[in-house]
Write an enzyme that holds these catalytic residues in place. Sequence first.
Site, PDB file in Angstrom:
ATOM      1  N   GLY A  17     102.190  16.247 -35.329  1.00 17.72           N
ATOM      2  CA  GLY A  17     102.279  15.245 -35.803  1.00 17.72           C
ATOM      3  C   GLY A  17     100.758  14.586 -35.848  1.00 17.72           C
ATOM      4  CG  HIS A  76     109.135   8.329 -40.628  1.00 22.77           C
ATOM      5  ND1 HIS A  76     109.631   9.499 -41.295  1.00 22.77           N
ATOM      6  CD2 HIS A  76     108.816   8.603 -39.607  1.00 22.77           C
ATOM      7  CE1 HIS A  76     109.807  10.427 -40.452  1.00 22.77           C
ATOM      8  NE2 HIS A  76     109.101   9.956 -39.319  1.00 22.77           N
ATOM      9  CG  ASP A  91     106.438  11.824 -39.401  1.00 26.67           C
ATOM     10  OD1 ASP A  91     106.899  11.101 -38.542  1.00 26.67           O
ATOM     11  OD2 ASP A  91     106.688  12.989 -39.701  1.00 26.67           O
ATOM     12  NE  ARG A 116     103.983  10.088 -30.323  1.00 26.10           N
ATOM     13  CZ  ARG A 116     104.587  10.569 -31.037  1.00 26.10           C
ATOM     14  NH1 ARG A 116     106.016  10.941 -31.138  1.00 26.10           N
ATOM     15  NH2 ARG A 116     103.916  11.562 -31.535  1.00 26.10           N
ATOM     16  CG  HIS A 154     109.122  14.145 -42.919  1.00 24.44           C
ATOM     17  ND1 HIS A 154     110.103  14.986 -43.009  1.00 24.44           N
ATOM     18  CD2 HIS A 154     109.082  13.701 -41.387  1.00 24.44           C
ATOM     19  CE1 HIS A 154     110.866  15.064 -41.832  1.00 24.44           C
ATOM     20  NE2 HIS A 154     110.094  14.500 -41.002  1.00 24.44           N
TER      21      HIS A 154
HETATM   22  O1  DOR Z   1     105.111  15.921 -37.046  1.00 20.56           O
HETATM   23  C1  DOR Z   1     106.050  15.284 -36.613  1.00 20.56           C
HETATM   24  N1  DOR Z   1     105.688  14.409 -35.679  1.00 20.56           N
HETATM   25  N2  DOR Z   1     106.909  15.447 -36.984  1.00 20.56           N
HETATM   26  C2  DOR Z   1     108.144  14.634 -36.444  1.00 20.56           C
HETATM   27  O2  DOR Z   1     109.245  15.016 -36.881  1.00 20.56           O
HETATM   28  C3  DOR Z   1     108.103  14.353 -35.164  1.00 20.56           C
HETATM   29  C4  DOR Z   1     106.640  13.506 -35.041  1.00 20.56           C
HETATM   30  C5  DOR Z   1     106.349  13.051 -33.516  1.00 20.56           C
HETATM   31  O3  DOR Z   1     107.150  12.304 -33.055  1.00 20.56           O
HETATM   32  O4  DOR Z   1     105.627  13.535 -33.033  1.00 20.56           O
HETATM   33 ZN    ZN Z   2     110.430  14.054 -38.951  1.00 22.53          ZN
HETATM   34 ZN    ZN Z   3     108.497  11.256 -37.847  1.00 17.94          ZN
END
Ligand code: DOR
Ligand code: ZN
Ligand code: ZN
Length: 407
Positions: free
Chosen positions: A288, A57, A272, A61, A198
């Site tokens: 994130g 995960h 993540d 970008r 998550h």
């Molecule tokens: O905190 C997060 N950031 N949760 C997500 O589901 C997406 C991710 C992101 O792509 O920034």
């Molecule tokens: Zn997510």
């Molecule tokens: Zn994610």
Amino acid sequence: MIIKNAKIINSQKPVSIIIENEKIKKIDLENDFEKYKDNEIIDANYNYVIAGIIDPHTHMRDPGLTHKEDFNSGSKAAARGGITTFLDMPNTIPNTITKENLIQKKSMMAGKSYVDYGFHFGGSKTDNSEDIKLIKNEAASTKIFLNASTGNMLIEDDKILEKLFEASKIVSVHAEDKMVDKATKIAKRTGTTLYLCHLSLASEIDLLKRAKDSGMKIYGEATPHHLFLNTENINEKNKMLLRMKPELKEKIDNEALWKAIKDGTIDTIGTDHAPHLLKEKLEKLTFGIPSIEHSLELMLKKVKDSTIDLKLLTKIMSENSAKIFGIKNKGILKEGYDGDLAIIDLNNESEIREEDIITKAAWSPYIKFKRGGRVIMTILRGNIVYKYDLNNEDIFYSGFGKEVFYY
Ligand code: DOR
Ligand code: ZN
Ligand code: ZN
């Protein structure tokens, strides 16, 4: 390549690992490296050699948001963290939601990664179930957002959700709290394998446990931040930085997650890894945090304090992800599998410093955290992609990463 004097989980004595044509050819329990003299010999120096970590995960970008991270910078951070395979999420720009998008993403990323990689496809609110059927075995799963997060991929229409689940072999879901229940119910109706990304709440774990007990094919992931951080870590200074989806929870939730790791309810660790620049984090609300270069070294702390053992760590950080997503030849340190390895020095319990940050995001929530060990070499299909050299410098070797295959 021969890796001599290697400690491995399943042997009391040090072994030699022979990698030929990218695959583990032999694990020589006699550590008899002399007979392979003419080869490139790497001395593991009685450090542990484990299967390369698989991060199921990540948000690299690329394309579209490459000022935050790109396939090159993100995969370099992965190599630094002992990660030999990562799976990338579809909330890039464009979203990876058509066959065309996926083909284009694959060709754009070819040759850019330090380590091996795969892609999750994205479910679309406009119903892309036909594309989902077309790309079977070309992606790890269909990622579906049941809550709003970075990007604009939230799906609220129940009929469309049902169609997307039905078309998918496996759905990875961003579902929080009540939405976990909803995802589970749809998966049960459609007979789809479900991967809960998550998990962060004790109540979500209870739900997962019950679903597993009922015989469903359902799996749960935990992130390092939901394991190591909680609301008590938030202060005036870092409150913008520590925003993510799902948000940090209470200490009792951390504890429930660790318990679920120990009893097998949680199957995987996914970082993540969700890089945003410091400036972006401070100026407006972004969700994130980056973490890919530190996940293994943080998890090793819990091996050190005996919460988990190294065997369980490699299961949740490598083997299980390979099995769940059907990644070929990866996830196990065994003859016939890809020669993907991490060498870790468990005696190095230094602090994580600013200089250790590789991600383009250029910040980390884990500065001053102690590592439970240090990655000293990452090997991908028999090629060194990262090493911590004798002068304590990070050295990277590019050009080896390829897309994985699914069975
Ligand atoms: O905190 C997060 N950031 N949760 C997500 O589901 C997406 C991710 C992101 O792509 O920034
Ligand atoms: Zn997510
Ligand atoms: Zn994610």
